[in-house]
Design a protein around this motif. Structure first.
Motif, PDB file in Angstrom:
ATOM      1  N   GLU A  62      37.050  35.667  31.264  1.00 25.16           N
ATOM      2  CA  GLU A  62      38.373  36.306  31.273  1.00 25.16           C
ATOM      3  C   GLU A  62      39.392  35.681  30.328  1.00 25.16           C
ATOM      4  O   GLU A  62      40.349  35.042  30.749  1.00 25.16           O
ATOM      5  N   ASP A  87      35.337  33.103  42.068  1.00 22.28           N
ATOM      6  CA  ASP A  87      36.682  33.440  41.608  1.00 22.28           C
ATOM      7  C   ASP A  87      37.731  32.472  42.138  1.00 22.28           C
ATOM      8  O   ASP A  87      38.813  32.344  41.559  1.00 22.28           O
ATOM      9  N   SER A 123      42.373  34.126  33.955  1.00 23.95           N
ATOM     10  CA  SER A 123      42.630  35.516  33.580  1.00 23.95           C
ATOM     11  C   SER A 123      43.825  35.624  32.634  1.00 23.95           C
ATOM     12  O   SER A 123      44.937  35.951  33.026  1.00 23.95           O
ATOM     13  N   VAL A 176      46.326  40.760  41.506  1.00 21.57           N
ATOM     14  CA  VAL A 176      45.382  40.601  40.404  1.00 21.57           C
ATOM     15  C   VAL A 176      45.957  41.222  39.142  1.00 21.57           C
ATOM     16  O   VAL A 176      46.346  42.401  39.139  1.00 21.57           O
ATOM     17  N   ASN A 178      44.418  41.455  35.346  1.00 21.14           N
ATOM     18  CA  ASN A 178      43.250  41.154  34.511  1.00 21.14           C
ATOM     19  C   ASN A 178      43.648  40.516  33.191  1.00 21.14           C
ATOM     20  O   ASN A 178      44.809  40.564  32.770  1.00 21.14           O
ATOM     21  N   ASN A 179      42.653  39.976  32.501  1.00 24.59           N
ATOM     22  CA  ASN A 179      42.865  39.447  31.158  1.00 24.59           C
ATOM     23  C   ASN A 179      43.134  40.585  30.172  1.00 24.59           C
ATOM     24  O   ASN A 179      42.676  41.711  30.346  1.00 24.59           O
ATOM     25  N   ARG A 181      45.846  42.359  29.464  1.00 25.08           N
ATOM     26  CA  ARG A 181      46.388  43.504  30.175  1.00 25.08           C
ATOM     27  C   ARG A 181      47.885  43.730  29.941  1.00 25.08           C
ATOM     28  O   ARG A 181      48.408  44.768  30.326  1.00 25.08           O
ATOM     29  N   GLU A 238      42.381  46.462  39.610  1.00 24.49           N
ATOM     30  CA  GLU A 238      42.384  45.992  38.223  1.00 24.49           C
ATOM     31  C   GLU A 238      42.915  47.022  37.223  1.00 24.49           C
ATOM     32  O   GLU A 238      42.215  47.461  36.311  1.00 24.49           O
ATOM     33  N   PRO A 286      36.070  47.178  35.487  1.00 22.59           N
ATOM     34  CA  PRO A 286      37.246  47.538  34.698  1.00 22.59           C
ATOM     35  C   PRO A 286      36.889  48.059  33.308  1.00 22.59           C
ATOM     36  O   PRO A 286      35.851  47.726  32.748  1.00 22.59           O
ATOM     37  N   THR A 288      38.695  48.521  29.316  1.00 20.69           N
ATOM     38  CA  THR A 288      39.794  48.142  28.428  1.00 20.69           C
ATOM     39  C   THR A 288      39.993  49.259  27.416  1.00 20.69           C
ATOM     40  O   THR A 288      39.031  49.685  26.764  1.00 20.69           O
ATOM     41  N   TYR A 347      35.222  42.561  31.859  1.00 22.01           N
ATOM     42  CA  TYR A 347      36.434  41.800  31.560  1.00 22.01           C
ATOM     43  C   TYR A 347      36.605  41.613  30.049  1.00 22.01           C
ATOM     44  O   TYR A 347      36.582  40.511  29.522  1.00 22.01           O
TER      45      TYR A 347
END
Length: 388
Positions: A62, A87, A123, A176, A178-179, A181, A238, A286, A288, A347
Motif C-alpha cells: 500500500e 493489517d 496506506s 479506512v 486506501n493508498n 486515494r 474502500e 478495490p 484505482t 491496492y
C-alpha cells in the motif's frame, strides 16, 4: 445481503481467456490456502522493483509515488516489521527513490515516518499540491476502533515533514483510506473518501458507512459530507475519487455486488447519489481509476474477474486495465497485467510520468501466504493501455 444481477453488458467485460479470481480483504493469515492449477502461460508484466518480505519484514504494501523537483521519483509504502503481516501488525512508512523515471530504484529503504500508532502507520497517498508543497496522507492505526487518516506537508521535497494534522476531528472510529486515494480538485479543494467500519461502543462490521472529507485551506481543516446513500445495503468499502470533466465527482467503491459501484456528487462532495452498479466486473477488491494527462481518458486498473464458482469469484486475480472515453460509463481496451491464478493483485498506486505510467501494487502468492506481502512496481508506456 443484497446482490446486484449482472447484465449481459457487464459480462462482456470479462476476459474469456481467464478462469480466475479475486477476494475480500481479510488479513493474509486468514486467506484460504487452495491452489488453482493452469496449463496456459502466465501473464506477468515486467517488474522494475519487487519488494519481497524478509527477516523482520513480513509485508511490504500500500504505497504511492511522487515526482520530485530534481526529477527523482519517491515511492513511499507500508513497511511491516516484527513477525506478523496482519493489517493490525506493526509498520512504518519507508521510501525508495528512482533517478531514471522509475526504471531502476535504490536498494535500501529510507525511513520516511516511524510508527507513531498503537498498531501501525500505513496506506500512503502522496499529492503535489497546487501551491507546490507535497502532502502525505496515511492511516494512524491505534486499535480496532481507532484508525484515522492524517496529513503531513513537506516544503523541501520530502526531506522533512510538518506536524501531523488529523483529517477527521468530528468523529471517532475505524476509518479506512486506501493508498493513492486523495485528490485536489481543479478549484483547489482537497478531498478524500473514507469507509467507517467501527467506533467506540460499535461492533466492527464489513459493511462500512462512506463519507467524503474536503478541505479548502490546504488541509488545515476538514468538513464531512453526508453519508453515501446505500438503500440496497450491500457491502461498501474502500472508496476512491475522480473529478469528472463536468466538475462532478465520481466515487468508485469496492463492494460485494460482483461489480465496482459508483456514487456521484454534483456539489463538490457535500452530498452523494445513491450507490449504483458500474460495468467493471469485480470481486470484493478495490479499483484505482485516474485520468491520463495526455488524452483526458480514464484509466482503470482492477481485478476483472467473474465466475459461477464462488471459490474463484472471490479471488484477486487477474489484474487488468481498461480505458473509458465517456467518464467511466463504458470501458474498452481491456488489457491483462497479471493472471497467475495463485497471484493476489490489489491496492494499486498509479502515477503518470511523461508518456509513461508507473504502477505499484500488491503481487504476492496466495497459497504461499504472501498475498499482501509483496509489492511490485512496473513501468509501461501509456500507449500500451490502448493497444488491442
Amino acid at each position: 445481503m443484497a446482490m446486484y444481477r449482472l447484465s449481459g453488458a457487464i459480462k462482456m467485460l470479462v476476459l474469456t481467456a481467464f478462469v480466475t479470481c479475486g477476494c475480500g480483504g481479510k488479513p493474509v493469515e486468514e486467506q484460504e490456502e487452495t491452489t488453482n492449477s493452469t496449463q496456459k502461460e502466465i501473464v506477468s508484466v515486467p517488474g522494475n522493483l519487487v519488494l519481497n518480505p524478509g527477516e523482520n519484514n513480513p509485508r511490504n504494501s500500500e504505497g504511492d509515488f511522487i515526482e520530485l523537483e530534481d526529477g527523482k521519483i519517491l515511492f513511499v509504502y507500508s513497511h511491516y516489521y516484527g513477525e506478523s503481516s496482519s493489517d493490525h501488525a506493526t509498520a512504518y512508512l519507508a521510501g525508495r527513490f528512482s533517478e531514471d523515471k522509475g526504471k531502476t530504484w535504490t536498494k535500501e529503504d529510507v525511513e520516511i515516518l516511524p510508527n507513531e500508532g498503537g498498531m501501525n502507520v500505513m496506506s500512503v497517498s502522496l499529492l503535489r499540491l497546487q501551491n507546490g508543497d507535497i502532502a502525505m496522507f496515511y492511516l494512524r492505526k491505534n486499535n480496532t476502533d481507532d484508525c484515522i487518516p492524517y496529513m503531513r506537508v513537506s516544503k523541501d521535497e520530502a526531506k522533512t515533514w510538518s506536524d501531523p494534522i488529523a483529517c477527521i476531528t468530528d468523529d471517532e472510529g475505524y476509518f479506512v483510506l486506501n493508498n493513492d486515494r486523495v485528490v485536489q480538485l481543479e478549484d483547489g479543494t482537497l478531498m478524500l473518501a473514507v469507509a467507517k467500519h467501527a467506533g467506540p461502543g460499535m461492533e466492527w462490521r464489513g459493511r462500512a458507512d462512506l463519507y467524503a472529507y474536503s478541505s479548502t485551506d490546504n488541509g488545515q481543516t476538514w468538513e464531512r459530507s453526508e453519508m453515501v446513500p446505500n438503500p440496497k445495503e450491500i457491502v461498501l468499502q474502500e472508496p476512491g475519487l475522480v473529478e469528472l470533466a463536468d466538475g462532478s465527482i465520481l466515487m468508485v467503491i469496492r463492494t460485494d455486488a460482483g461489480v465496482q459501484c459508483y456514487s456521484y456528487s454534483k456539489d463538490k462532495g457535500k452530498t452523494w447519489s445513491e450507490v449504483e452498479e458500474s460495468t467493471l466486473v469485480s470481486p470484493v477488491s478495490p479499483a484505482t481509476i485516474e485520468r491520463i494527462p495526455g488524452t483526458g481518458d480514464l484509466l482503470a486498473v482492477w481485478n476483472n474477474n467473474l465466475s459461477d464458482d464462488p471459490d474463484i469469484a472471490k479471488l484477486r486475480t487477474p489484474l487488468n486495465s481498461a480505458i473509458s472515453k465517456d467518464e467511466g460509463k463504458t470501458w474498452t481496451n481491456i488489457k491483462t497485467l497479471e493472471d497467475n491464478p495463485d497471484g493476489w493483485y490489489c491496492y494499486i498506486a498509479m502515477d503518470f510520468v511523461g508518456d509513461e505510467v508507473l504502477l505499484g501494487y500488491c503481487a504476492g502468492n496466495r497459497p504461499g501466504g504472501t498475498g499482501l506481502s509483496v509489492t511490485k512496481i512496473t513501468k509501461l508506456g501509456a500507449d500500451w493501455f490502448y493497444k488491442e
